[in-house]
Design an enzyme around this catalytic site. Structure first.
Site, PDB file in Angstrom:
ATOM      1  N   SER A  65       0.828  -1.208   0.000  1.00  0.00           N
ATOM      2  CA  SER A  65       0.000   0.000   0.000  1.00  0.00           C
ATOM      3  C   SER A  65       0.862   1.257   0.000  1.00  0.00           C
ATOM      4  CB  SER A  65      -0.913   0.029   1.222  1.00  0.00           C
ATOM      5  OG  SER A  65      -1.811  -1.057   1.205  1.00  0.00           O
TER       6      SER A  65
HETATM    7  N1  SAH Z   1      -1.131  -4.145   3.704  1.00  0.00           N
HETATM    8  C1  SAH Z   1      -0.301  -4.879   2.787  1.00  0.00           C
HETATM    9  C2  SAH Z   1      -1.054  -5.437   1.571  1.00  0.00           C
HETATM   10  C3  SAH Z   1      -1.988  -4.552   0.840  1.00  0.00           C
HETATM   11  S1  SAH Z   1      -2.674  -5.348  -0.595  1.00  0.00           S
HETATM   12  C4  SAH Z   1       0.877  -4.067   2.331  1.00  0.00           C
HETATM   13  O1  SAH Z   1       0.847  -2.851   2.422  1.00  0.00           O
HETATM   14  O2  SAH Z   1       1.841  -4.667   1.848  1.00  0.00           O
HETATM   15  C5  SAH Z   1      -4.006  -6.287   0.091  1.00  0.00           C
HETATM   16  C6  SAH Z   1      -3.644  -7.658   0.550  1.00  0.00           C
HETATM   17  O3  SAH Z   1      -4.855  -8.285   1.003  1.00  0.00           O
HETATM   18  C7  SAH Z   1      -3.071  -8.568  -0.540  1.00  0.00           C
HETATM   19  O4  SAH Z   1      -1.886  -9.151  -0.096  1.00  0.00           O
HETATM   20  C8  SAH Z   1      -4.195  -9.604  -0.750  1.00  0.00           C
HETATM   21  O5  SAH Z   1      -3.704 -10.883  -1.129  1.00  0.00           O
HETATM   22  C9  SAH Z   1      -4.843  -9.637   0.609  1.00  0.00           C
HETATM   23  N2  SAH Z   1      -6.236 -10.111   0.617  1.00  0.00           N
HETATM   24  C10 SAH Z   1      -7.232  -9.875  -0.263  1.00  0.00           C
HETATM   25  N3  SAH Z   1      -8.366 -10.483   0.110  1.00  0.00           N
HETATM   26  C11 SAH Z   1      -8.090 -11.130   1.284  1.00  0.00           C
HETATM   27  C12 SAH Z   1      -8.847 -11.977   2.166  1.00  0.00           C
HETATM   28  N4  SAH Z   1     -10.130 -12.273   1.941  1.00  0.00           N
HETATM   29  N5  SAH Z   1      -8.225 -12.455   3.262  1.00  0.00           N
HETATM   30  C13 SAH Z   1      -6.922 -12.180   3.526  1.00  0.00           C
HETATM   31  N6  SAH Z   1      -6.161 -11.409   2.732  1.00  0.00           N
HETATM   32  C14 SAH Z   1      -6.727 -10.896   1.621  1.00  0.00           C
END
Ligand code: SAH
Length: 216
Positions: A65
């Site tokens: 993010s």
């Molecule tokens: N906060 C993190 C990732 C942001 S992207 C960072 O800044 O690096 C959002 C993340 O949510 C991704 O890794 C995606 O795989 C995960 N995601 C999406 N749907 C999800 C779900 N139902 N349960 C768990 N993780 C999920």
């Protein structure tokens, strides 16, 4: 492991100035952004952009993010030392590290196996020790709850019902709500179980998907 040298520290100070200019006020959040070497959480192809205030690919079709977004969500969570926080979407683990840095006890769920494994290996090396789970954030972690705070870091098409059940009374939940773009929402669980809703600005997240992705 990558080095955190004068160059990176200087660029990070610039980033801190930028997020302050964009409106971040919490000194705890600002200090965490100033401290954490974001370049170490990035895919090697993008390390040179680590201190640009944007989201970048981290593999498995996901992104780390934008720092401003991470700061904005963390500020809304109003973390008190020892708060139990459920984070949906571990991804690179950068937001997880920020939550730990501001004093939370973190339970983080990721649905992409590769990202889950990578974060689970990497974060402890940096001194960050959340509890990691491979699973579906829509289901949450009822056996570890209830939580003081819940943070969703992917765009949720609707408020996940099961997560509301895992929130303490007086607890806060921060959700980017919407499909194509998202409005940042903060829900407070009131005494009678009802929810107070506050709406903030618009953001753009990768979608929150159902189920667990066991292979890439
Ligand atoms: N906060 C993190 C990732 C942001 S992207 C960072 O800044 O690096 C959002 C993340 O949510 C991704 O890794 C995606 O795989 C995960 N995601 C999406 N749907 C999800 C779900 N139902 N349960 C768990 N993780 C999920």
């Amino acid at each position: 492991m990558l080095n955190d040298g004068f160059k990176e520290q200087g660029l990070r100070q610039q980033l801190v100035k930028e997020i302050i200019k964009k409106g971040i006020k919490s000194s705890k959040v600002i200090d965490a952004i100033a401290k954490i070497p974001r370049h170490m959480f990035m895919d090697s192809a993008f390390v040179n952009f680590a201190y640009v205030d944007k989201a970048f690919p981290i593999g498995s079709g996901q992104t780390i993010s934008q720092p401003y977004t991470v700061a904005f969500q963390t500020e809304l969570l109003d973390i008190k030392r020892g708060d139990k926080v459920l984070e949906i979407g571990t991804g690179s683990g950068y937001q997880t590290a920020i939550l730990l840095e501001v004093g939370a006890k973190v339970f983080s769920i990721e649905r992409q196996r590769e990202l889950f494994l990578k974060a689970q290996q990497f974060l402890p090396k940096m001194g960050y020790n959340p509890q990691f789970f491979l699973g579906d954030g829509y289901i949450g972690k009822p056996t570890y709850g209830p939580f003081d705070k819940i943070l969703i870091t992917a765009g949720a098409p609707s408020v996940p019902e099961k997560l509301i059940e895992q929130l303490k009374v007086g607890g806060l939940m921060v959700i980017p709500l919407g499909e194509k773009t998202q409005i940042m929402i903060r829900l407070t669980k009131l005494e009678d179980g009802s929810l107070k809703e506050e709406r903030f600005e618009e953001f753009s997240f990768v979608p929150m998907l159902k189920g667990t992705a066991l292979d890439k």
